[in-house]
Design a protein around this motif. Structure first.
Motif, PDB file in Angstrom:
ATOM      1  N   SER A 231       0.821  -1.218   0.000  1.00 47.46           N
ATOM      2  CA  SER A 231       0.000   0.000   0.000  1.00 47.46           C
ATOM      3  C   SER A 231       0.850   1.261   0.000  1.00 47.46           C
ATOM      4  N   LYS A 232       2.124   1.128   0.380  1.00 47.76           N
ATOM      5  CA  LYS A 232       3.048   2.268   0.466  1.00 47.76           C
ATOM      6  C   LYS A 232       2.545   3.351   1.421  1.00 47.76           C
ATOM      7  N   ARG A 233       1.814   2.933   2.433  1.00 46.07           N
ATOM      8  CA  ARG A 233       1.326   3.899   3.413  1.00 46.07           C
ATOM      9  C   ARG A 233       1.717   3.442   4.811  1.00 46.07           C
ATOM     10  N   VAL A 234       2.134   4.414   5.613  1.00 43.98           N
ATOM     11  CA  VAL A 234       2.386   4.200   7.035  1.00 43.98           C
ATOM     12  C   VAL A 234       1.647   5.308   7.766  1.00 43.98           C
ATOM     13  N   GLY A 235       0.474   4.983   8.277  1.00 42.10           N
ATOM     14  CA  GLY A 235      -0.363   6.014   8.882  1.00 42.10           C
ATOM     15  C   GLY A 235      -0.756   7.048   7.836  1.00 42.10           C
ATOM     16  N   LEU A 236      -0.533   8.317   8.146  1.00 45.52           N
ATOM     17  CA  LEU A 236      -0.855   9.386   7.192  1.00 45.52           C
ATOM     18  C   LEU A 236       0.162   9.509   6.066  1.00 45.52           C
ATOM     19  N   TRP A 237       1.336   8.924   6.250  1.00 45.24           N
ATOM     20  CA  TRP A 237       2.419   9.143   5.296  1.00 45.24           C
ATOM     21  C   TRP A 237       2.288   8.236   4.074  1.00 45.24           C
ATOM     22  N   ARG A 238       2.392   8.829   2.896  1.00 42.93           N
ATOM     23  CA  ARG A 238       2.555   8.088   1.643  1.00 42.93           C
ATOM     24  C   ARG A 238       4.049   7.948   1.407  1.00 42.93           C
ATOM     25  N   ILE A 239       4.544   6.717   1.330  1.00 38.93           N
ATOM     26  CA  ILE A 239       5.978   6.463   1.256  1.00 38.93           C
ATOM     27  C   ILE A 239       6.445   6.511  -0.197  1.00 38.93           C
ATOM     28  N   ILE A 240       7.503   7.278  -0.456  1.00 36.60           N
ATOM     29  CA  ILE A 240       8.133   7.371  -1.773  1.00 36.60           C
ATOM     30  C   ILE A 240       9.560   6.840  -1.634  1.00 36.60           C
ATOM     31  N   VAL A 241       9.848   5.722  -2.318  1.00 28.06           N
ATOM     32  CA  VAL A 241      11.181   5.120  -2.232  1.00 28.06           C
ATOM     33  C   VAL A 241      12.078   5.725  -3.305  1.00 28.06           C
ATOM     34  N   ILE A 242      13.301   6.111  -2.888  1.00 30.87           N
ATOM     35  CA  ILE A 242      14.260   6.737  -3.785  1.00 30.87           C
ATOM     36  C   ILE A 242      15.306   5.703  -4.202  1.00 30.87           C
ATOM     37  N   HIS A 243      15.600   5.652  -5.498  1.00 27.31           N
ATOM     38  CA  HIS A 243      16.631   4.770  -6.033  1.00 27.31           C
ATOM     39  C   HIS A 243      17.771   5.626  -6.601  1.00 27.31           C
ATOM     40  N   ASN A 244      18.957   5.058  -6.635  1.00 26.26           N
ATOM     41  CA  ASN A 244      20.124   5.756  -7.203  1.00 26.26           C
ATOM     42  C   ASN A 244      20.374   7.091  -6.505  1.00 26.26           C
ATOM     43  N   VAL A 245      20.492   7.037  -5.194  1.00 23.71           N
ATOM     44  CA  VAL A 245      20.737   8.288  -4.466  1.00 23.71           C
ATOM     45  C   VAL A 245      22.052   8.894  -4.947  1.00 23.71           C
ATOM     46  N   PRO A 246      22.098  10.217  -5.079  1.00 24.47           N
ATOM     47  CA  PRO A 246      23.282  10.842  -5.702  1.00 24.47           C
ATOM     48  C   PRO A 246      24.491  10.975  -4.795  1.00 24.47           C
ATOM     49  N   TYR A 247      24.327  10.867  -3.489  1.00 23.53           N
ATOM     50  CA  TYR A 247      25.432  11.108  -2.569  1.00 23.53           C
ATOM     51  C   TYR A 247      25.632   9.899  -1.658  1.00 23.53           C
ATOM     52  N   SER A 248      26.863   9.738  -1.187  1.00 18.44           N
ATOM     53  CA  SER A 248      27.148   8.684  -0.207  1.00 18.44           C
ATOM     54  C   SER A 248      26.731   9.101   1.196  1.00 18.44           C
ATOM     55  N   ASP A 249      26.546  10.387   1.407  1.00 21.76           N
ATOM     56  CA  ASP A 249      26.176  10.938   2.712  1.00 21.76           C
ATOM     57  C   ASP A 249      24.650  11.023   2.804  1.00 21.76           C
TER      58      ASP A 249
END
Length: 483
Positions: A231-249
């Protein structure tokens, strides 16, 4: 649109809550004396801290003032929340402007696209940010009616698609939707626990989406603990998963949604950003009315509760090990060559150069979008400590156009968000210690005369009622030991 909370700076580096310092931090500082002196010169009461004047004399909060300071023995040291006058939700909704604010000078803002960014100068930066040259950086502060600037996501056909910081296809469609208001946050590196908002109105639940950005590491942790499903939902939050993050930090990755929400959500009017460690406890409509609409502002951020000078902030970052010292020194030295000076009264009506940047309240119009683009470019080029770069970007834009930021008191921010511990701290905390409370010992009954040393018997109803009282007390103590 500039901040009206105070006409005076706080010149005491130890405390940054202006005249509220003696109320919040239990010390009457030089700042409160300066403010009192200036208010008395204007015919005001130097001991009253007047909240900013709302639009219209009939506004329900027009006469709101902070309460008097508590007695000395009740004062607590350290930053604390302070009272805020919010409108009821229905009145706050009715206060929403019917049309966007005017963007001074700048009306058309577009962004650099470059499939093969090349680093041409010996400075920081990234493929994601596109390595703007120093000339391009300087040109971006020359405000014109139409501008093209670097603003992350330089690759790919649109943000989130083959740009780094990529979204799932289903999420790309979601992010293109029109919304009047959104609330957004992020957790990267599995660093925080999701905090569920409280006191959210039914209107906001229906009309204001809450988006939480997470990376794959955080996603794996949540799935392993059955916190996240299809469902990609946790309570009120709609979860957006990020791929290929640009930084190691992970902290630097968190600056992407924080500062570039207008690129991720191209069709929204207002946004409230809160860091992942924070819990929202006031309705979004009330926050926007209080800090934007009531002030005729289009960008709001709280000032740092303690520091207002970039050079002092830099030393504090070094002392706390927030970033390597040489990088902090290089950034501050660069800003010094550009004319940044220590904060002083000469900068009034600007009341601080250092924000407490964990909450951003923004109307998405060209000038505010430009501000967060250029602020992000500084974070991409130098250190990820965005408190160091906020002031230089703000001042360069304000030097060109009539635009200001509402820098409100940090104790007001603490009124609508509550800070939680980071996840790693929570996991290493010892479990709570059980406190066993035993019933108090019965007092010795000492009599005089002939009965001394003899036990006095209890008879009839008195003995029975005493027995019942003893059983009740014991039961109450057993319940108090459950935790």
């Amino acid at each position: 649109m500039h901040d009206r909370e105070s006409n005076s700076p706080n010149v005491d580096q130890r405390i940054g809550t202006m005249s509220m310092a003696h109320y919040i931090n239990a010390t009457r500082t030089d700042a409160s004396r300066i403010l009192g002196r200036r208010n008395r010169q204007k015919g005001g009461d130097g001991n009253r801290f007047q909240a900013s004047v709302p639009k219209g004399a009939n506004h329900p909060c027009a006469n709101f003032t902070f309460p008097p300071p508590p007695p000395p023995h009740l004062r607590r040291i350290g930053p604390r929340p302070c009272p805020v006058c919010y409108l009821p939700v229905d009145q706050a909704i009715a206060s929403m402007p019917s049309s966007p604010s005017e963007s001074p000078v700048l009306h058309n803002l577009t962004y650099v696209h470059d499939e093969n960014p090349i680093k041409t100068e010996p400075h920081g930066g990234s493929d994601f940010g596109g390595y703007p040259s120093l000339k391009q950086r300087n040109d971006s502060f020359d405000i014109k009616e139409s501008m093209v600037v670097h603003c992350g996501f330089v690759k790919g056909s649109k943000p989130g698609h083959q740009t780094g910081f990529d979204f799932d296809k289903s999420d790309l469609a979601e992010l293109q939707q029109f919304h009047e208001i959104i609330v957004a946050s992020a957790i990267f590196g599995n660093y925080d626990l999701i905090q569920q908002p409280r006191n959210i109105s039914e209107e906001a639940k229906r009309n204001v989406p809450f988006y939480m950005f997470i990376d794959e590491e955080t996603e794996a942790y949540m799935k392993n603990r059955s916190m996240l499903d299809s469902s990609k939902r946790v309570g009120l939050w709609r979860i957006i998963v990020i791929h290929n993050v640009p930084y190691s930090d992970a902290r630097r990755n968190g600056k992407v949604p924080k500062l570039l929400l207008h690129r991720i959500f191209p069709n929204i009017r207002y946004s409230i950003w809160i860091d992942g460690k924070l819990q929202l406890v006031v309705d979004p409509y009330q926050i926007l009315e209080r800090f934007l609409w009531r002030q005729n502002a289009n960008f709001a951020i709280s000032r740092h509760y303690r520091r207002f000078d970039v050079f002092v902030e830099a030393e504090a970052n070094k002392a706390a090990g927030k970033y390597d010292n040489s990088s902090i020194d290089a950034q501050v030295d660069f800003y010094r060559t550009e004319g940044l000076t220590p904060y002083s009264e000469a900068k009034l009506p600007i009341i601080s150069d250092v924000p407490e940047g964990c909450v951003l309240i923004k109307e998405h119009i060209p000038i505010t979008n430009l501000f967060t683009c250029l602020w992000f470019n500084e974070v991409d080029r130098f250190t990820s400590r965005d408190q160091l770069s906020f002031g230089i970007v703000r001042d360069k834009i304000m030097a060109k156009v009539d635009w200001h930021i509402n820098m409100f008191l940090d104790c007001e921010r603490r009124n609508f968000v509550i800070q939680a511990y980071h996840r790693d701290l929570l996991e290493h905390m010892p479990p709570p210690v059980a406190v066993i409370r035993r019933p108090p010992a019965l007092p010795n009954i000492i009599t005089r005369g002939r009965n001394q040393g003899k036990k006095i018997p209890r008879h009839g109803r008195d003995r029975r009622s005493g027995s019942r009282r003893h059983h009740k007390a014991s039961a109450g103590n057993r319940e108090s030991n459950i935790f």
